[in-house]
Design a protein around this motif. Sequence first.
Motif, PDB file in Angstrom:
ATOM      1  N   SER A  14       0.825  -1.210   0.000  1.00 45.89           N
ATOM      2  CA  SER A  14       0.000   0.000   0.000  1.00 45.89           C
ATOM      3  C   SER A  14       0.859   1.261   0.000  1.00 45.89           C
ATOM      4  CB  SER A  14      -0.938   0.006   1.209  1.00 45.89           C
ATOM      5  OG  SER A  14      -0.198  -0.037   2.421  1.00 45.89           O
ATOM      6  N   GLN A  15       1.978   1.237   0.717  1.00 48.87           N
ATOM      7  CA  GLN A  15       2.863   2.398   0.745  1.00 48.87           C
ATOM      8  C   GLN A  15       3.639   2.539  -0.564  1.00 48.87           C
ATOM      9  OE1 GLN A  15       4.351   1.731   5.103  1.00 48.87           O
ATOM     10  NE2 GLN A  15       4.945   3.796   4.508  1.00 48.87           N
ATOM     11  N   GLN A  16       3.988   1.408  -1.159  1.00 45.54           N
ATOM     12  CA  GLN A  16       4.643   1.460  -2.474  1.00 45.54           C
ATOM     13  C   GLN A  16       3.715   2.141  -3.473  1.00 45.54           C
ATOM     14  OE1 GLN A  16       7.742   0.301  -3.275  1.00 45.54           O
ATOM     15  NE2 GLN A  16       8.301  -1.225  -1.758  1.00 45.54           N
ATOM     16  N   VAL A  17       2.464   1.746  -3.479  1.00 43.27           N
ATOM     17  CA  VAL A  17       1.486   2.345  -4.391  1.00 43.27           C
ATOM     18  C   VAL A  17       1.364   3.840  -4.126  1.00 43.27           C
ATOM     19  CG1 VAL A  17      -0.954   2.434  -5.031  1.00 43.27           C
ATOM     20  CG2 VAL A  17       0.176   0.224  -4.742  1.00 43.27           C
ATOM     21  N   ALA A  18       1.278   4.211  -2.853  1.00 38.73           N
ATOM     22  CA  ALA A  18       1.116   5.619  -2.500  1.00 38.73           C
ATOM     23  C   ALA A  18       2.310   6.446  -2.970  1.00 38.73           C
ATOM     24  CB  ALA A  18       0.940   5.761  -0.990  1.00 38.73           C
ATOM     25  N   ILE A  19       3.520   5.928  -2.764  1.00 37.78           N
ATOM     26  CA  ILE A  19       4.723   6.657  -3.163  1.00 37.78           C
ATOM     27  C   ILE A  19       4.797   6.823  -4.671  1.00 37.78           C
ATOM     28  CG2 ILE A  19       7.231   6.378  -3.392  1.00 37.78           C
ATOM     29  CD1 ILE A  19       7.277   5.432  -0.495  1.00 37.78           C
ATOM     30  N   PHE A  20       4.619   5.727  -5.394  1.00 40.02           N
ATOM     31  CA  PHE A  20       4.796   5.810  -6.842  1.00 40.02           C
ATOM     32  C   PHE A  20       3.641   6.532  -7.532  1.00 40.02           C
ATOM     33  CE2 PHE A  20       8.076   2.709  -5.975  1.00 40.02           C
ATOM     34  CZ  PHE A  20       9.084   3.144  -6.827  1.00 40.02           C
ATOM     35  N   SER A  21       2.479   6.517  -6.931  1.00 37.77           N
ATOM     36  CA  SER A  21       1.382   7.293  -7.508  1.00 37.77           C
ATOM     37  C   SER A  21       1.686   8.782  -7.419  1.00 37.77           C
ATOM     38  CB  SER A  21       0.055   6.963  -6.817  1.00 37.77           C
ATOM     39  OG  SER A  21       0.069   7.347  -5.454  1.00 37.77           O
ATOM     40  N   ARG A  22       2.333   9.199  -6.326  1.00 41.15           N
ATOM     41  CA  ARG A  22       2.724  10.607  -6.192  1.00 41.15           C
ATOM     42  C   ARG A  22       3.835  10.958  -7.185  1.00 41.15           C
ATOM     43  NH1 ARG A  22       3.046  11.840   0.335  1.00 41.15           N
ATOM     44  NH2 ARG A  22       0.999  10.965   0.890  1.00 41.15           N
ATOM     45  N   LEU A  23       4.824  10.083  -7.295  1.00 40.01           N
ATOM     46  CA  LEU A  23       5.903  10.342  -8.239  1.00 40.01           C
ATOM     47  C   LEU A  23       5.372  10.396  -9.670  1.00 40.01           C
ATOM     48  CD1 LEU A  23       8.667   8.004  -6.747  1.00 40.01           C
ATOM     49  CD2 LEU A  23       8.534  10.498  -6.565  1.00 40.01           C
ATOM     50  N   ALA A  24       4.417   9.525  -9.970  1.00 42.80           N
ATOM     51  CA  ALA A  24       3.833   9.506 -11.310  1.00 42.80           C
ATOM     52  C   ALA A  24       3.011  10.754 -11.583  1.00 42.80           C
ATOM     53  CB  ALA A  24       2.966   8.263 -11.479  1.00 42.80           C
ATOM     54  N   VAL A 206      10.970  19.665   0.894  1.00 45.78           N
ATOM     55  CA  VAL A 206      10.246  19.799  -0.378  1.00 45.78           C
ATOM     56  C   VAL A 206       9.963  18.432  -1.008  1.00 45.78           C
ATOM     57  CG1 VAL A 206      11.134  22.100  -0.838  1.00 45.78           C
ATOM     58  CG2 VAL A 206      12.402  20.107  -1.676  1.00 45.78           C
ATOM     59  N   CYS A 207      10.164  17.376  -0.245  1.00 48.43           N
ATOM     60  CA  CYS A 207       9.965  16.022  -0.759  1.00 48.43           C
ATOM     61  C   CYS A 207       8.492  15.644  -0.723  1.00 48.43           C
ATOM     62  CB  CYS A 207      10.774  15.024   0.080  1.00 48.43           C
ATOM     63  SG  CYS A 207      10.517  13.309  -0.391  1.00 48.43           S
ATOM     64  N   ILE A 208       7.965  15.181  -1.856  1.00 47.87           N
ATOM     65  CA  ILE A 208       6.533  14.869  -1.937  1.00 47.87           C
ATOM     66  C   ILE A 208       6.182  13.530  -1.299  1.00 47.87           C
ATOM     67  CG2 ILE A 208       6.222  16.268  -4.009  1.00 47.87           C
ATOM     68  CD1 ILE A 208       6.205  13.682  -5.647  1.00 47.87           C
ATOM     69  N   ILE A 209       7.192  12.759  -0.903  1.00 47.67           N
ATOM     70  CA  ILE A 209       6.912  11.476  -0.246  1.00 47.67           C
ATOM     71  C   ILE A 209       7.484  11.444   1.170  1.00 47.67           C
ATOM     72  CG2 ILE A 209       6.761  10.208  -2.418  1.00 47.67           C
ATOM     73  CD1 ILE A 209       9.599   9.113  -1.838  1.00 47.67           C
ATOM     74  N   SER A 210       7.829  12.600   1.723  1.00 48.66           N
ATOM     75  CA  SER A 210       8.476  12.661   3.031  1.00 48.66           C
ATOM     76  C   SER A 210       7.648  11.993   4.127  1.00 48.66           C
ATOM     77  CB  SER A 210       8.751  14.118   3.405  1.00 48.66           C
ATOM     78  OG  SER A 210       9.369  14.207   4.667  1.00 48.66           O
ATOM     79  N   ASP A 211       6.340  12.171   4.090  1.00 43.65           N
ATOM     80  CA  ASP A 211       5.488  11.604   5.137  1.00 43.65           C
ATOM     81  C   ASP A 211       5.377  10.087   5.050  1.00 43.65           C
ATOM     82  OD1 ASP A 211       4.035  12.227   2.685  1.00 43.65           O
ATOM     83  OD2 ASP A 211       2.234  11.540   3.743  1.00 43.65           O
ATOM     84  N   LEU A 212       5.766   9.535   3.911  1.00 44.20           N
ATOM     85  CA  LEU A 212       5.704   8.084   3.718  1.00 44.20           C
ATOM     86  C   LEU A 212       7.071   7.420   3.886  1.00 44.20           C
ATOM     87  CD1 LEU A 212       3.444   8.094   0.525  1.00 44.20           C
ATOM     88  CD2 LEU A 212       2.726   7.514   2.858  1.00 44.20           C
ATOM     89  N   CYS A 213       8.090   8.227   4.087  1.00 42.09           N
ATOM     90  CA  CYS A 213       9.461   7.753   4.140  1.00 42.09           C
ATOM     91  C   CYS A 213       9.907   7.526   5.579  1.00 42.09           C
ATOM     92  CB  CYS A 213      10.376   8.761   3.444  1.00 42.09           C
ATOM     93  SG  CYS A 213      12.145   8.427   3.654  1.00 42.09           S
ATOM     94  N   PRO A 214      10.463   6.367   5.920  1.00 38.62           N
ATOM     95  CA  PRO A 214      10.875   6.069   7.291  1.00 38.62           C
ATOM     96  C   PRO A 214      12.273   6.562   7.644  1.00 38.62           C
ATOM     97  CG  PRO A 214      11.182   4.131   5.933  1.00 38.62           C
ATOM     98  CD  PRO A 214      10.574   5.180   5.043  1.00 38.62           C
ATOM     99  N   TYR A 215      12.938   7.261   6.722  1.00 35.94           N
ATOM    100  CA  TYR A 215      14.294   7.742   6.991  1.00 35.94           C
ATOM    101  C   TYR A 215      14.315   8.594   8.262  1.00 35.94           C
ATOM    102  CZ  TYR A 215      18.879   9.902   6.004  1.00 35.94           C
ATOM    103  OH  TYR A 215      20.184  10.345   6.070  1.00 35.94           O
ATOM    104  N   GLU A 216      15.162   8.235   9.230  1.00 33.48           N
ATOM    105  CA  GLU A 216      15.118   8.878  10.542  1.00 33.48           C
ATOM    106  C   GLU A 216      15.842  10.228  10.589  1.00 33.48           C
ATOM    107  OE1 GLU A 216      16.642   6.098  13.353  1.00 33.48           O
ATOM    108  OE2 GLU A 216      14.918   4.727  13.192  1.00 33.48           O
ATOM    109  N   GLU A 217      16.809  10.431   9.704  1.00 36.08           N
ATOM    110  CA  GLU A 217      17.612  11.653   9.767  1.00 36.08           C
ATOM    111  C   GLU A 217      17.101  12.701   8.788  1.00 36.08           C
ATOM    112  OE1 GLU A 217      21.820  10.799   9.643  1.00 36.08           O
ATOM    113  OE2 GLU A 217      21.441   8.778  10.414  1.00 36.08           O
ATOM    114  N   LYS A 218      15.815  12.923   8.797  1.00 41.24           N
ATOM    115  CA  LYS A 218      15.226  13.915   7.889  1.00 41.24           C
ATOM    116  C   LYS A 218      15.739  15.319   8.208  1.00 41.24           C
ATOM    117  CE  LYS A 218      10.868  11.745   6.518  1.00 41.24           C
ATOM    118  NZ  LYS A 218      10.860  10.489   7.275  1.00 41.24           N
ATOM    119  N   THR A 219      15.918  16.101   7.149  1.00 40.67           N
ATOM    120  CA  THR A 219      16.316  17.493   7.341  1.00 40.67           C
ATOM    121  C   THR A 219      15.058  18.343   7.474  1.00 40.67           C
ATOM    122  OG1 THR A 219      16.360  17.822   4.947  1.00 40.67           O
ATOM    123  CG2 THR A 219      18.423  17.218   6.015  1.00 40.67           C
ATOM    124  N   ILE A 220      15.203  19.459   8.138  1.00 42.37           N
ATOM    125  CA  ILE A 220      14.059  20.353   8.362  1.00 42.37           C
ATOM    126  C   ILE A 220      14.266  21.633   7.548  1.00 42.37           C
ATOM    127  CG2 ILE A 220      12.820  21.711  10.075  1.00 42.37           C
ATOM    128  CD1 ILE A 220      13.700  19.669  12.171  1.00 42.37           C
TER     129      ILE A 220
END
Length: 220
Positions: A14-24, A206-220
């Motif tokens: 479900s998250q894969q779909v959400a991410i790639f739908s945004r990128l598309a 400015v990342c359109i998938i930031s809320d779906l990304c589990p990367y812990e060291e996000k920049t602000i």
Amino acid sequence: MAQTRRLPPPLPFSQQVAIFSRLAESNPKPETELNFTNPYTLVVAVALSAQATDVGVNKATKGLFAIADTPQAMLALGVEGVTEHIKTIGLFRQKAKNVIALSRILVDEFGGEVPDSRAALTSLPGVGRKTANVVLNSAFNFPSQAVDTHIFRVGNRTHIAPGRDVDEVERAIENNVPVRYQQDAHHWLILHGRYICQARRPRCAVCIISDLCPYEEKTI
């Protein structure tokens, strides 16, 4: 004995779909940033792009492809002629030799045509699996995944396609990214890594998938 790094599980479907739908939605028709006019010039451009930027390769090939867009025409230039056109990019001497060598093989063994086979492509001098996958995808519309440093980074940071090396990331994309997005997946991921999810300081704000990304060291 060194322990093998444990990989996180890939994102659920479900998250894969959400991410790639945004990128598309953001970029419906992503394309390689290398300039080419046919499968042959794409092979040459990608082979030249190793340890060089796409911008640099495009500058070098603009004049080259204007006079040599077939293996026969490239052979007529010879190593010295090719070298003169590409001397602004890294490793230009060896790359010029590879371009002439792969052109000779295409003429002698493939009738001057670029083969649509990964094994045949990787038999050409200067053409590795990544180059072959780019050609299969962009020239022959095959959903192959050309994993470079950008895609390796994005695949691991986002958990879209975790892997210890490029081969594992390639398989993870094939195994986990929904089929409907496979054709364009590597274009979206490389562009995302090049311009947004950059190595030293990802542009998370400015990342359109930031809320779906589990990367812990996000920049602000």
